[in-house]
Design an enzyme around this catalytic site. Sequence first.
Site, PDB file in Angstrom:
ATOM      1  NE  ARG A   1     -29.472  -4.358 -32.084  1.00 47.88           N
ATOM      2  CZ  ARG A   1     -30.451  -3.621 -32.618  1.00 47.88           C
ATOM      3  NH1 ARG A   1     -30.763  -3.757 -33.893  1.00 47.88           N
ATOM      4  NH2 ARG A   1     -31.110  -2.773 -31.879  1.00 47.88           N
TER       5      ARG A   1
ATOM      6  NE  ARG B   1       3.070   4.898  -9.460  1.00 47.70           N
ATOM      7  CZ  ARG B   1       3.446   3.907  -8.684  1.00 47.70           C
ATOM      8  NH1 ARG B   1       4.447   3.119  -9.046  1.00 47.70           N
ATOM      9  NH2 ARG B   1       2.824   3.670  -7.545  1.00 47.70           N
TER      10      ARG B   1
ATOM     11  CE  LYS C   1      -3.780   2.607  -7.611  1.00 50.52           C
ATOM     12  NZ  LYS C   1      -2.351   2.412  -7.311  1.00 50.52           N
TER      13      LYS C   1
ATOM     14  CE  LYS D   1     -35.182  -5.097 -31.982  1.00 49.50           C
ATOM     15  NZ  LYS D   1     -35.872  -3.791 -31.993  1.00 49.50           N
TER      16      LYS D   1
HETATM   17  C1  UD1 Z   1       2.129   0.216   0.244  1.00 56.40           C
HETATM   18  C2  UD1 Z   1       2.838  -0.177   1.542  1.00 56.40           C
HETATM   19  C3  UD1 Z   1       4.122  -0.950   1.184  1.00 56.40           C
HETATM   20  C4  UD1 Z   1       3.772  -2.147   0.337  1.00 56.40           C
HETATM   21  C5  UD1 Z   1       2.992  -1.717  -0.883  1.00 56.40           C
HETATM   22  C6  UD1 Z   1       2.499  -2.937  -1.611  1.00 56.40           C
HETATM   23  C7  UD1 Z   1       2.415   1.516   3.242  1.00 56.40           C
HETATM   24  C8  UD1 Z   1       2.939   2.725   3.914  1.00 56.40           C
HETATM   25  N1  UD1 Z   1       3.171   0.995   2.300  1.00 56.40           N
HETATM   26  O1  UD1 Z   1       2.979   1.131  -0.427  1.00 56.40           O
HETATM   27  O2  UD1 Z   1       4.775  -1.363   2.382  1.00 56.40           O
HETATM   28  O3  UD1 Z   1       4.965  -2.813  -0.041  1.00 56.40           O
HETATM   29  O4  UD1 Z   1       1.840  -0.937  -0.510  1.00 56.40           O
HETATM   30  O5  UD1 Z   1       1.842  -2.588  -2.792  1.00 56.40           O
HETATM   31  O6  UD1 Z   1       1.345   1.047   3.564  1.00 56.40           O
HETATM   32  N2  UD1 Z   1      -4.410   4.548  -0.154  1.00 56.40           N
HETATM   33  C9  UD1 Z   1      -5.470   5.248   0.353  1.00 56.40           C
HETATM   34  N3  UD1 Z   1      -5.243   6.421   1.009  1.00 56.40           N
HETATM   35  C10 UD1 Z   1      -3.999   6.934   1.160  1.00 56.40           C
HETATM   36  C11 UD1 Z   1      -2.919   6.211   0.619  1.00 56.40           C
HETATM   37  C12 UD1 Z   1      -3.146   5.037  -0.016  1.00 56.40           C
HETATM   38  O7  UD1 Z   1      -6.618   4.821   0.235  1.00 56.40           O
HETATM   39  O8  UD1 Z   1      -3.876   8.006   1.769  1.00 56.40           O
HETATM   40  C13 UD1 Z   1      -4.666   3.277  -0.838  1.00 56.40           C
HETATM   41  C14 UD1 Z   1      -4.316   3.317  -2.307  1.00 56.40           C
HETATM   42  O9  UD1 Z   1      -5.450   3.666  -3.080  1.00 56.40           O
HETATM   43  C15 UD1 Z   1      -3.899   1.881  -2.571  1.00 56.40           C
HETATM   44  C16 UD1 Z   1      -3.312   1.433  -1.243  1.00 56.40           C
HETATM   45  O10 UD1 Z   1      -3.827   2.302  -0.266  1.00 56.40           O
HETATM   46  O11 UD1 Z   1      -4.997   1.053  -2.859  1.00 56.40           O
HETATM   47  C17 UD1 Z   1      -1.794   1.440  -1.268  1.00 56.40           C
HETATM   48  O12 UD1 Z   1      -1.348   2.755  -1.455  1.00 56.40           O
HETATM   49  P1  UD1 Z   1      -0.040   3.065  -2.281  1.00 56.40           P
HETATM   50  O13 UD1 Z   1       0.180   4.530  -2.298  1.00 56.40           O
HETATM   51  O14 UD1 Z   1      -0.082   2.376  -3.581  1.00 56.40           O
HETATM   52  O15 UD1 Z   1       1.056   2.401  -1.329  1.00 56.40           O
HETATM   53  P2  UD1 Z   1       2.532   2.046  -1.680  1.00 56.40           P
HETATM   54  O16 UD1 Z   1       3.354   3.269  -1.614  1.00 56.40           O
HETATM   55  O17 UD1 Z   1       2.577   1.255  -2.913  1.00 56.40           O
HETATM   56 CA    CA Z   2       0.735   0.422  -4.469  1.00 59.39          CA
END
Ligand code: UD1
Ligand code: CA
Length: 468
Positions: free
Chosen positions: A345, A29, A36, A363
């Site tokens: 600088r 996104r 990110k 500089k």
């Molecule tokens: C997650 C939580 C949700 C919470 C929300 C808060 C779970 C299943 N859900 O959802 O309950 O309300 O965060 O923001 O945990 N990531 C990885 N590997 C993966 C998937 C994710 O490293 O396979 C990392 C992402 O980079 C990120 C974090 O985990 O930093 C959260 O992942 P994201 O996909 O944003 O989770 P949400 O669906 O937002």
């Molecule tokens: Ca998230």
Amino acid sequence: MLASLHMTTPSPVRPPLSIVILAAGQGKRMKSDLPKVLQPLAGKPLLAHVLDTAKQLSAAGIHVVYGHGGDRVREVLAHEPVQWALQAEQLGTGHAVAQALPAIPDDHLVLILFGDVPLIKSETLEQLLASVDDQSIGMLSVILRDPTGYGRVIRDHAGHVVRIVEHKDANTKERTVPEGNTGVMAVRAQSLRKWLGALKNDNTQREYYLTDIVSMAVREGLRVKAVPAPTEIEVLGANDRTQLAQLETALRSERATHLLVAGAILADPLRVDVRGDVTIGRDVFIDVNVVLVGNVRLGDRAHIGPNCYLEDCEIGSDTRLFPNCVVTKTTIGAACSIGPFARFRPGARLEEGVHIGNFVEVKNSHVGKGSKANHLSYLGDATIGEKVNVGAGTITCNYDGANKYRTEIGDGSFIGSGTMLVAPITVGANATIGAGSTLTKNAPEGKLTLERAKQMTIEGWKRPKKKT
Ligand code: UD1
Ligand code: CA
């Protein structure tokens, strides 16, 4: 008397701490080529903010789970004391944590953080850690005005947390719950290992949810302690540009408040950007649209005019920067007058009472006490003594296309306007250089030196006329 009855309960010894930071997500996104967790917030990658907080918790180890843009992520944090765990495919938060677990001993307490939740405070995390014991797991929750997208914390009639349901899997009733899961959890490694091994991906997203360990813990008779986050912004994730901008605004305001508390006078606290560590003296004034980057020190009563950019520099007491100055890796002494539109600088060093005026660039040069270059000059690789007057349009010609050379100007000398000093060159103390000279040889001290073609007037010359 009561005091003597007071019993000191020994504070339970916390097991060694391991921190796991999840940073493998792509962040679709953001619509960016940059992973990110490397998106900058106040000039620093999101992940670096989380890491700086993690480092305050005296953990035995910090593990970063990476995946998308892996090489770039590792490169940016190459100098950090972290262990890396690759999650080649993003199969969910539970799967992500599992990638780091092999390196974590059973008796550790594991704190899970998200690499895209940058403003979490160490105090909040300490509270969470203090809430867990071997009969419980800890999670950080948050009451949200709009919990859309968050996992919801589901409690039983007694108010005990029983499970977390992801927004996408939640029914209409569950979606009315305002208490969201922040994603931050604290769990013993041994239990975590067991529960993660049992995760299934039978949900709408076909992911291995970390959040499913909550109901597993409850089933085993453990308590789930949901510690509420003090503010929403602290646990806000940067999923898109809008949230990133919200975080930037919040952090800017927080840092401006720090400056105010430290005694600074801000023309407008909403229009000063602190992107580093700023140390200030007393009665420092900072006007609007000032950007402070890296390590910046501002002495007592320093006055920073509007639109100044200061990076890794020191500004002395009673020094005034007029509008639109750019100062990088420079030391400016006390009681100097700078700008408007001056540029410094790396390696510029000014002593007390120096004046550097509009459109002057300095500089890698040392400028002695009370010297002035007030208009349109370039001073590069120069050593300028005390009480020197550098006339408008003077240039140190320091570069021959391949090499850089130094210019030395002695105390009390007067450099006429429009002088070209072809380095290497030395101007002696108290020398005077005639305006418009191009000097290629040293000028002796105490004398007038000039290089100038004789002026002439051509009699009878006619200005060319356009043909009609
Ligand atoms: C997650 C939580 C949700 C919470 C929300 C808060 C779970 C299943 N859900 O959802 O309950 O309300 O965060 O923001 O945990 N990531 C990885 N590997 C993966 C998937 C994710 O490293 O396979 C990392 C992402 O980079 C990120 C974090 O985990 O930093 C959260 O992942 P994201 O996909 O944003 O989770 P949400 O669906 O937002
Ligand atoms: Ca998230």
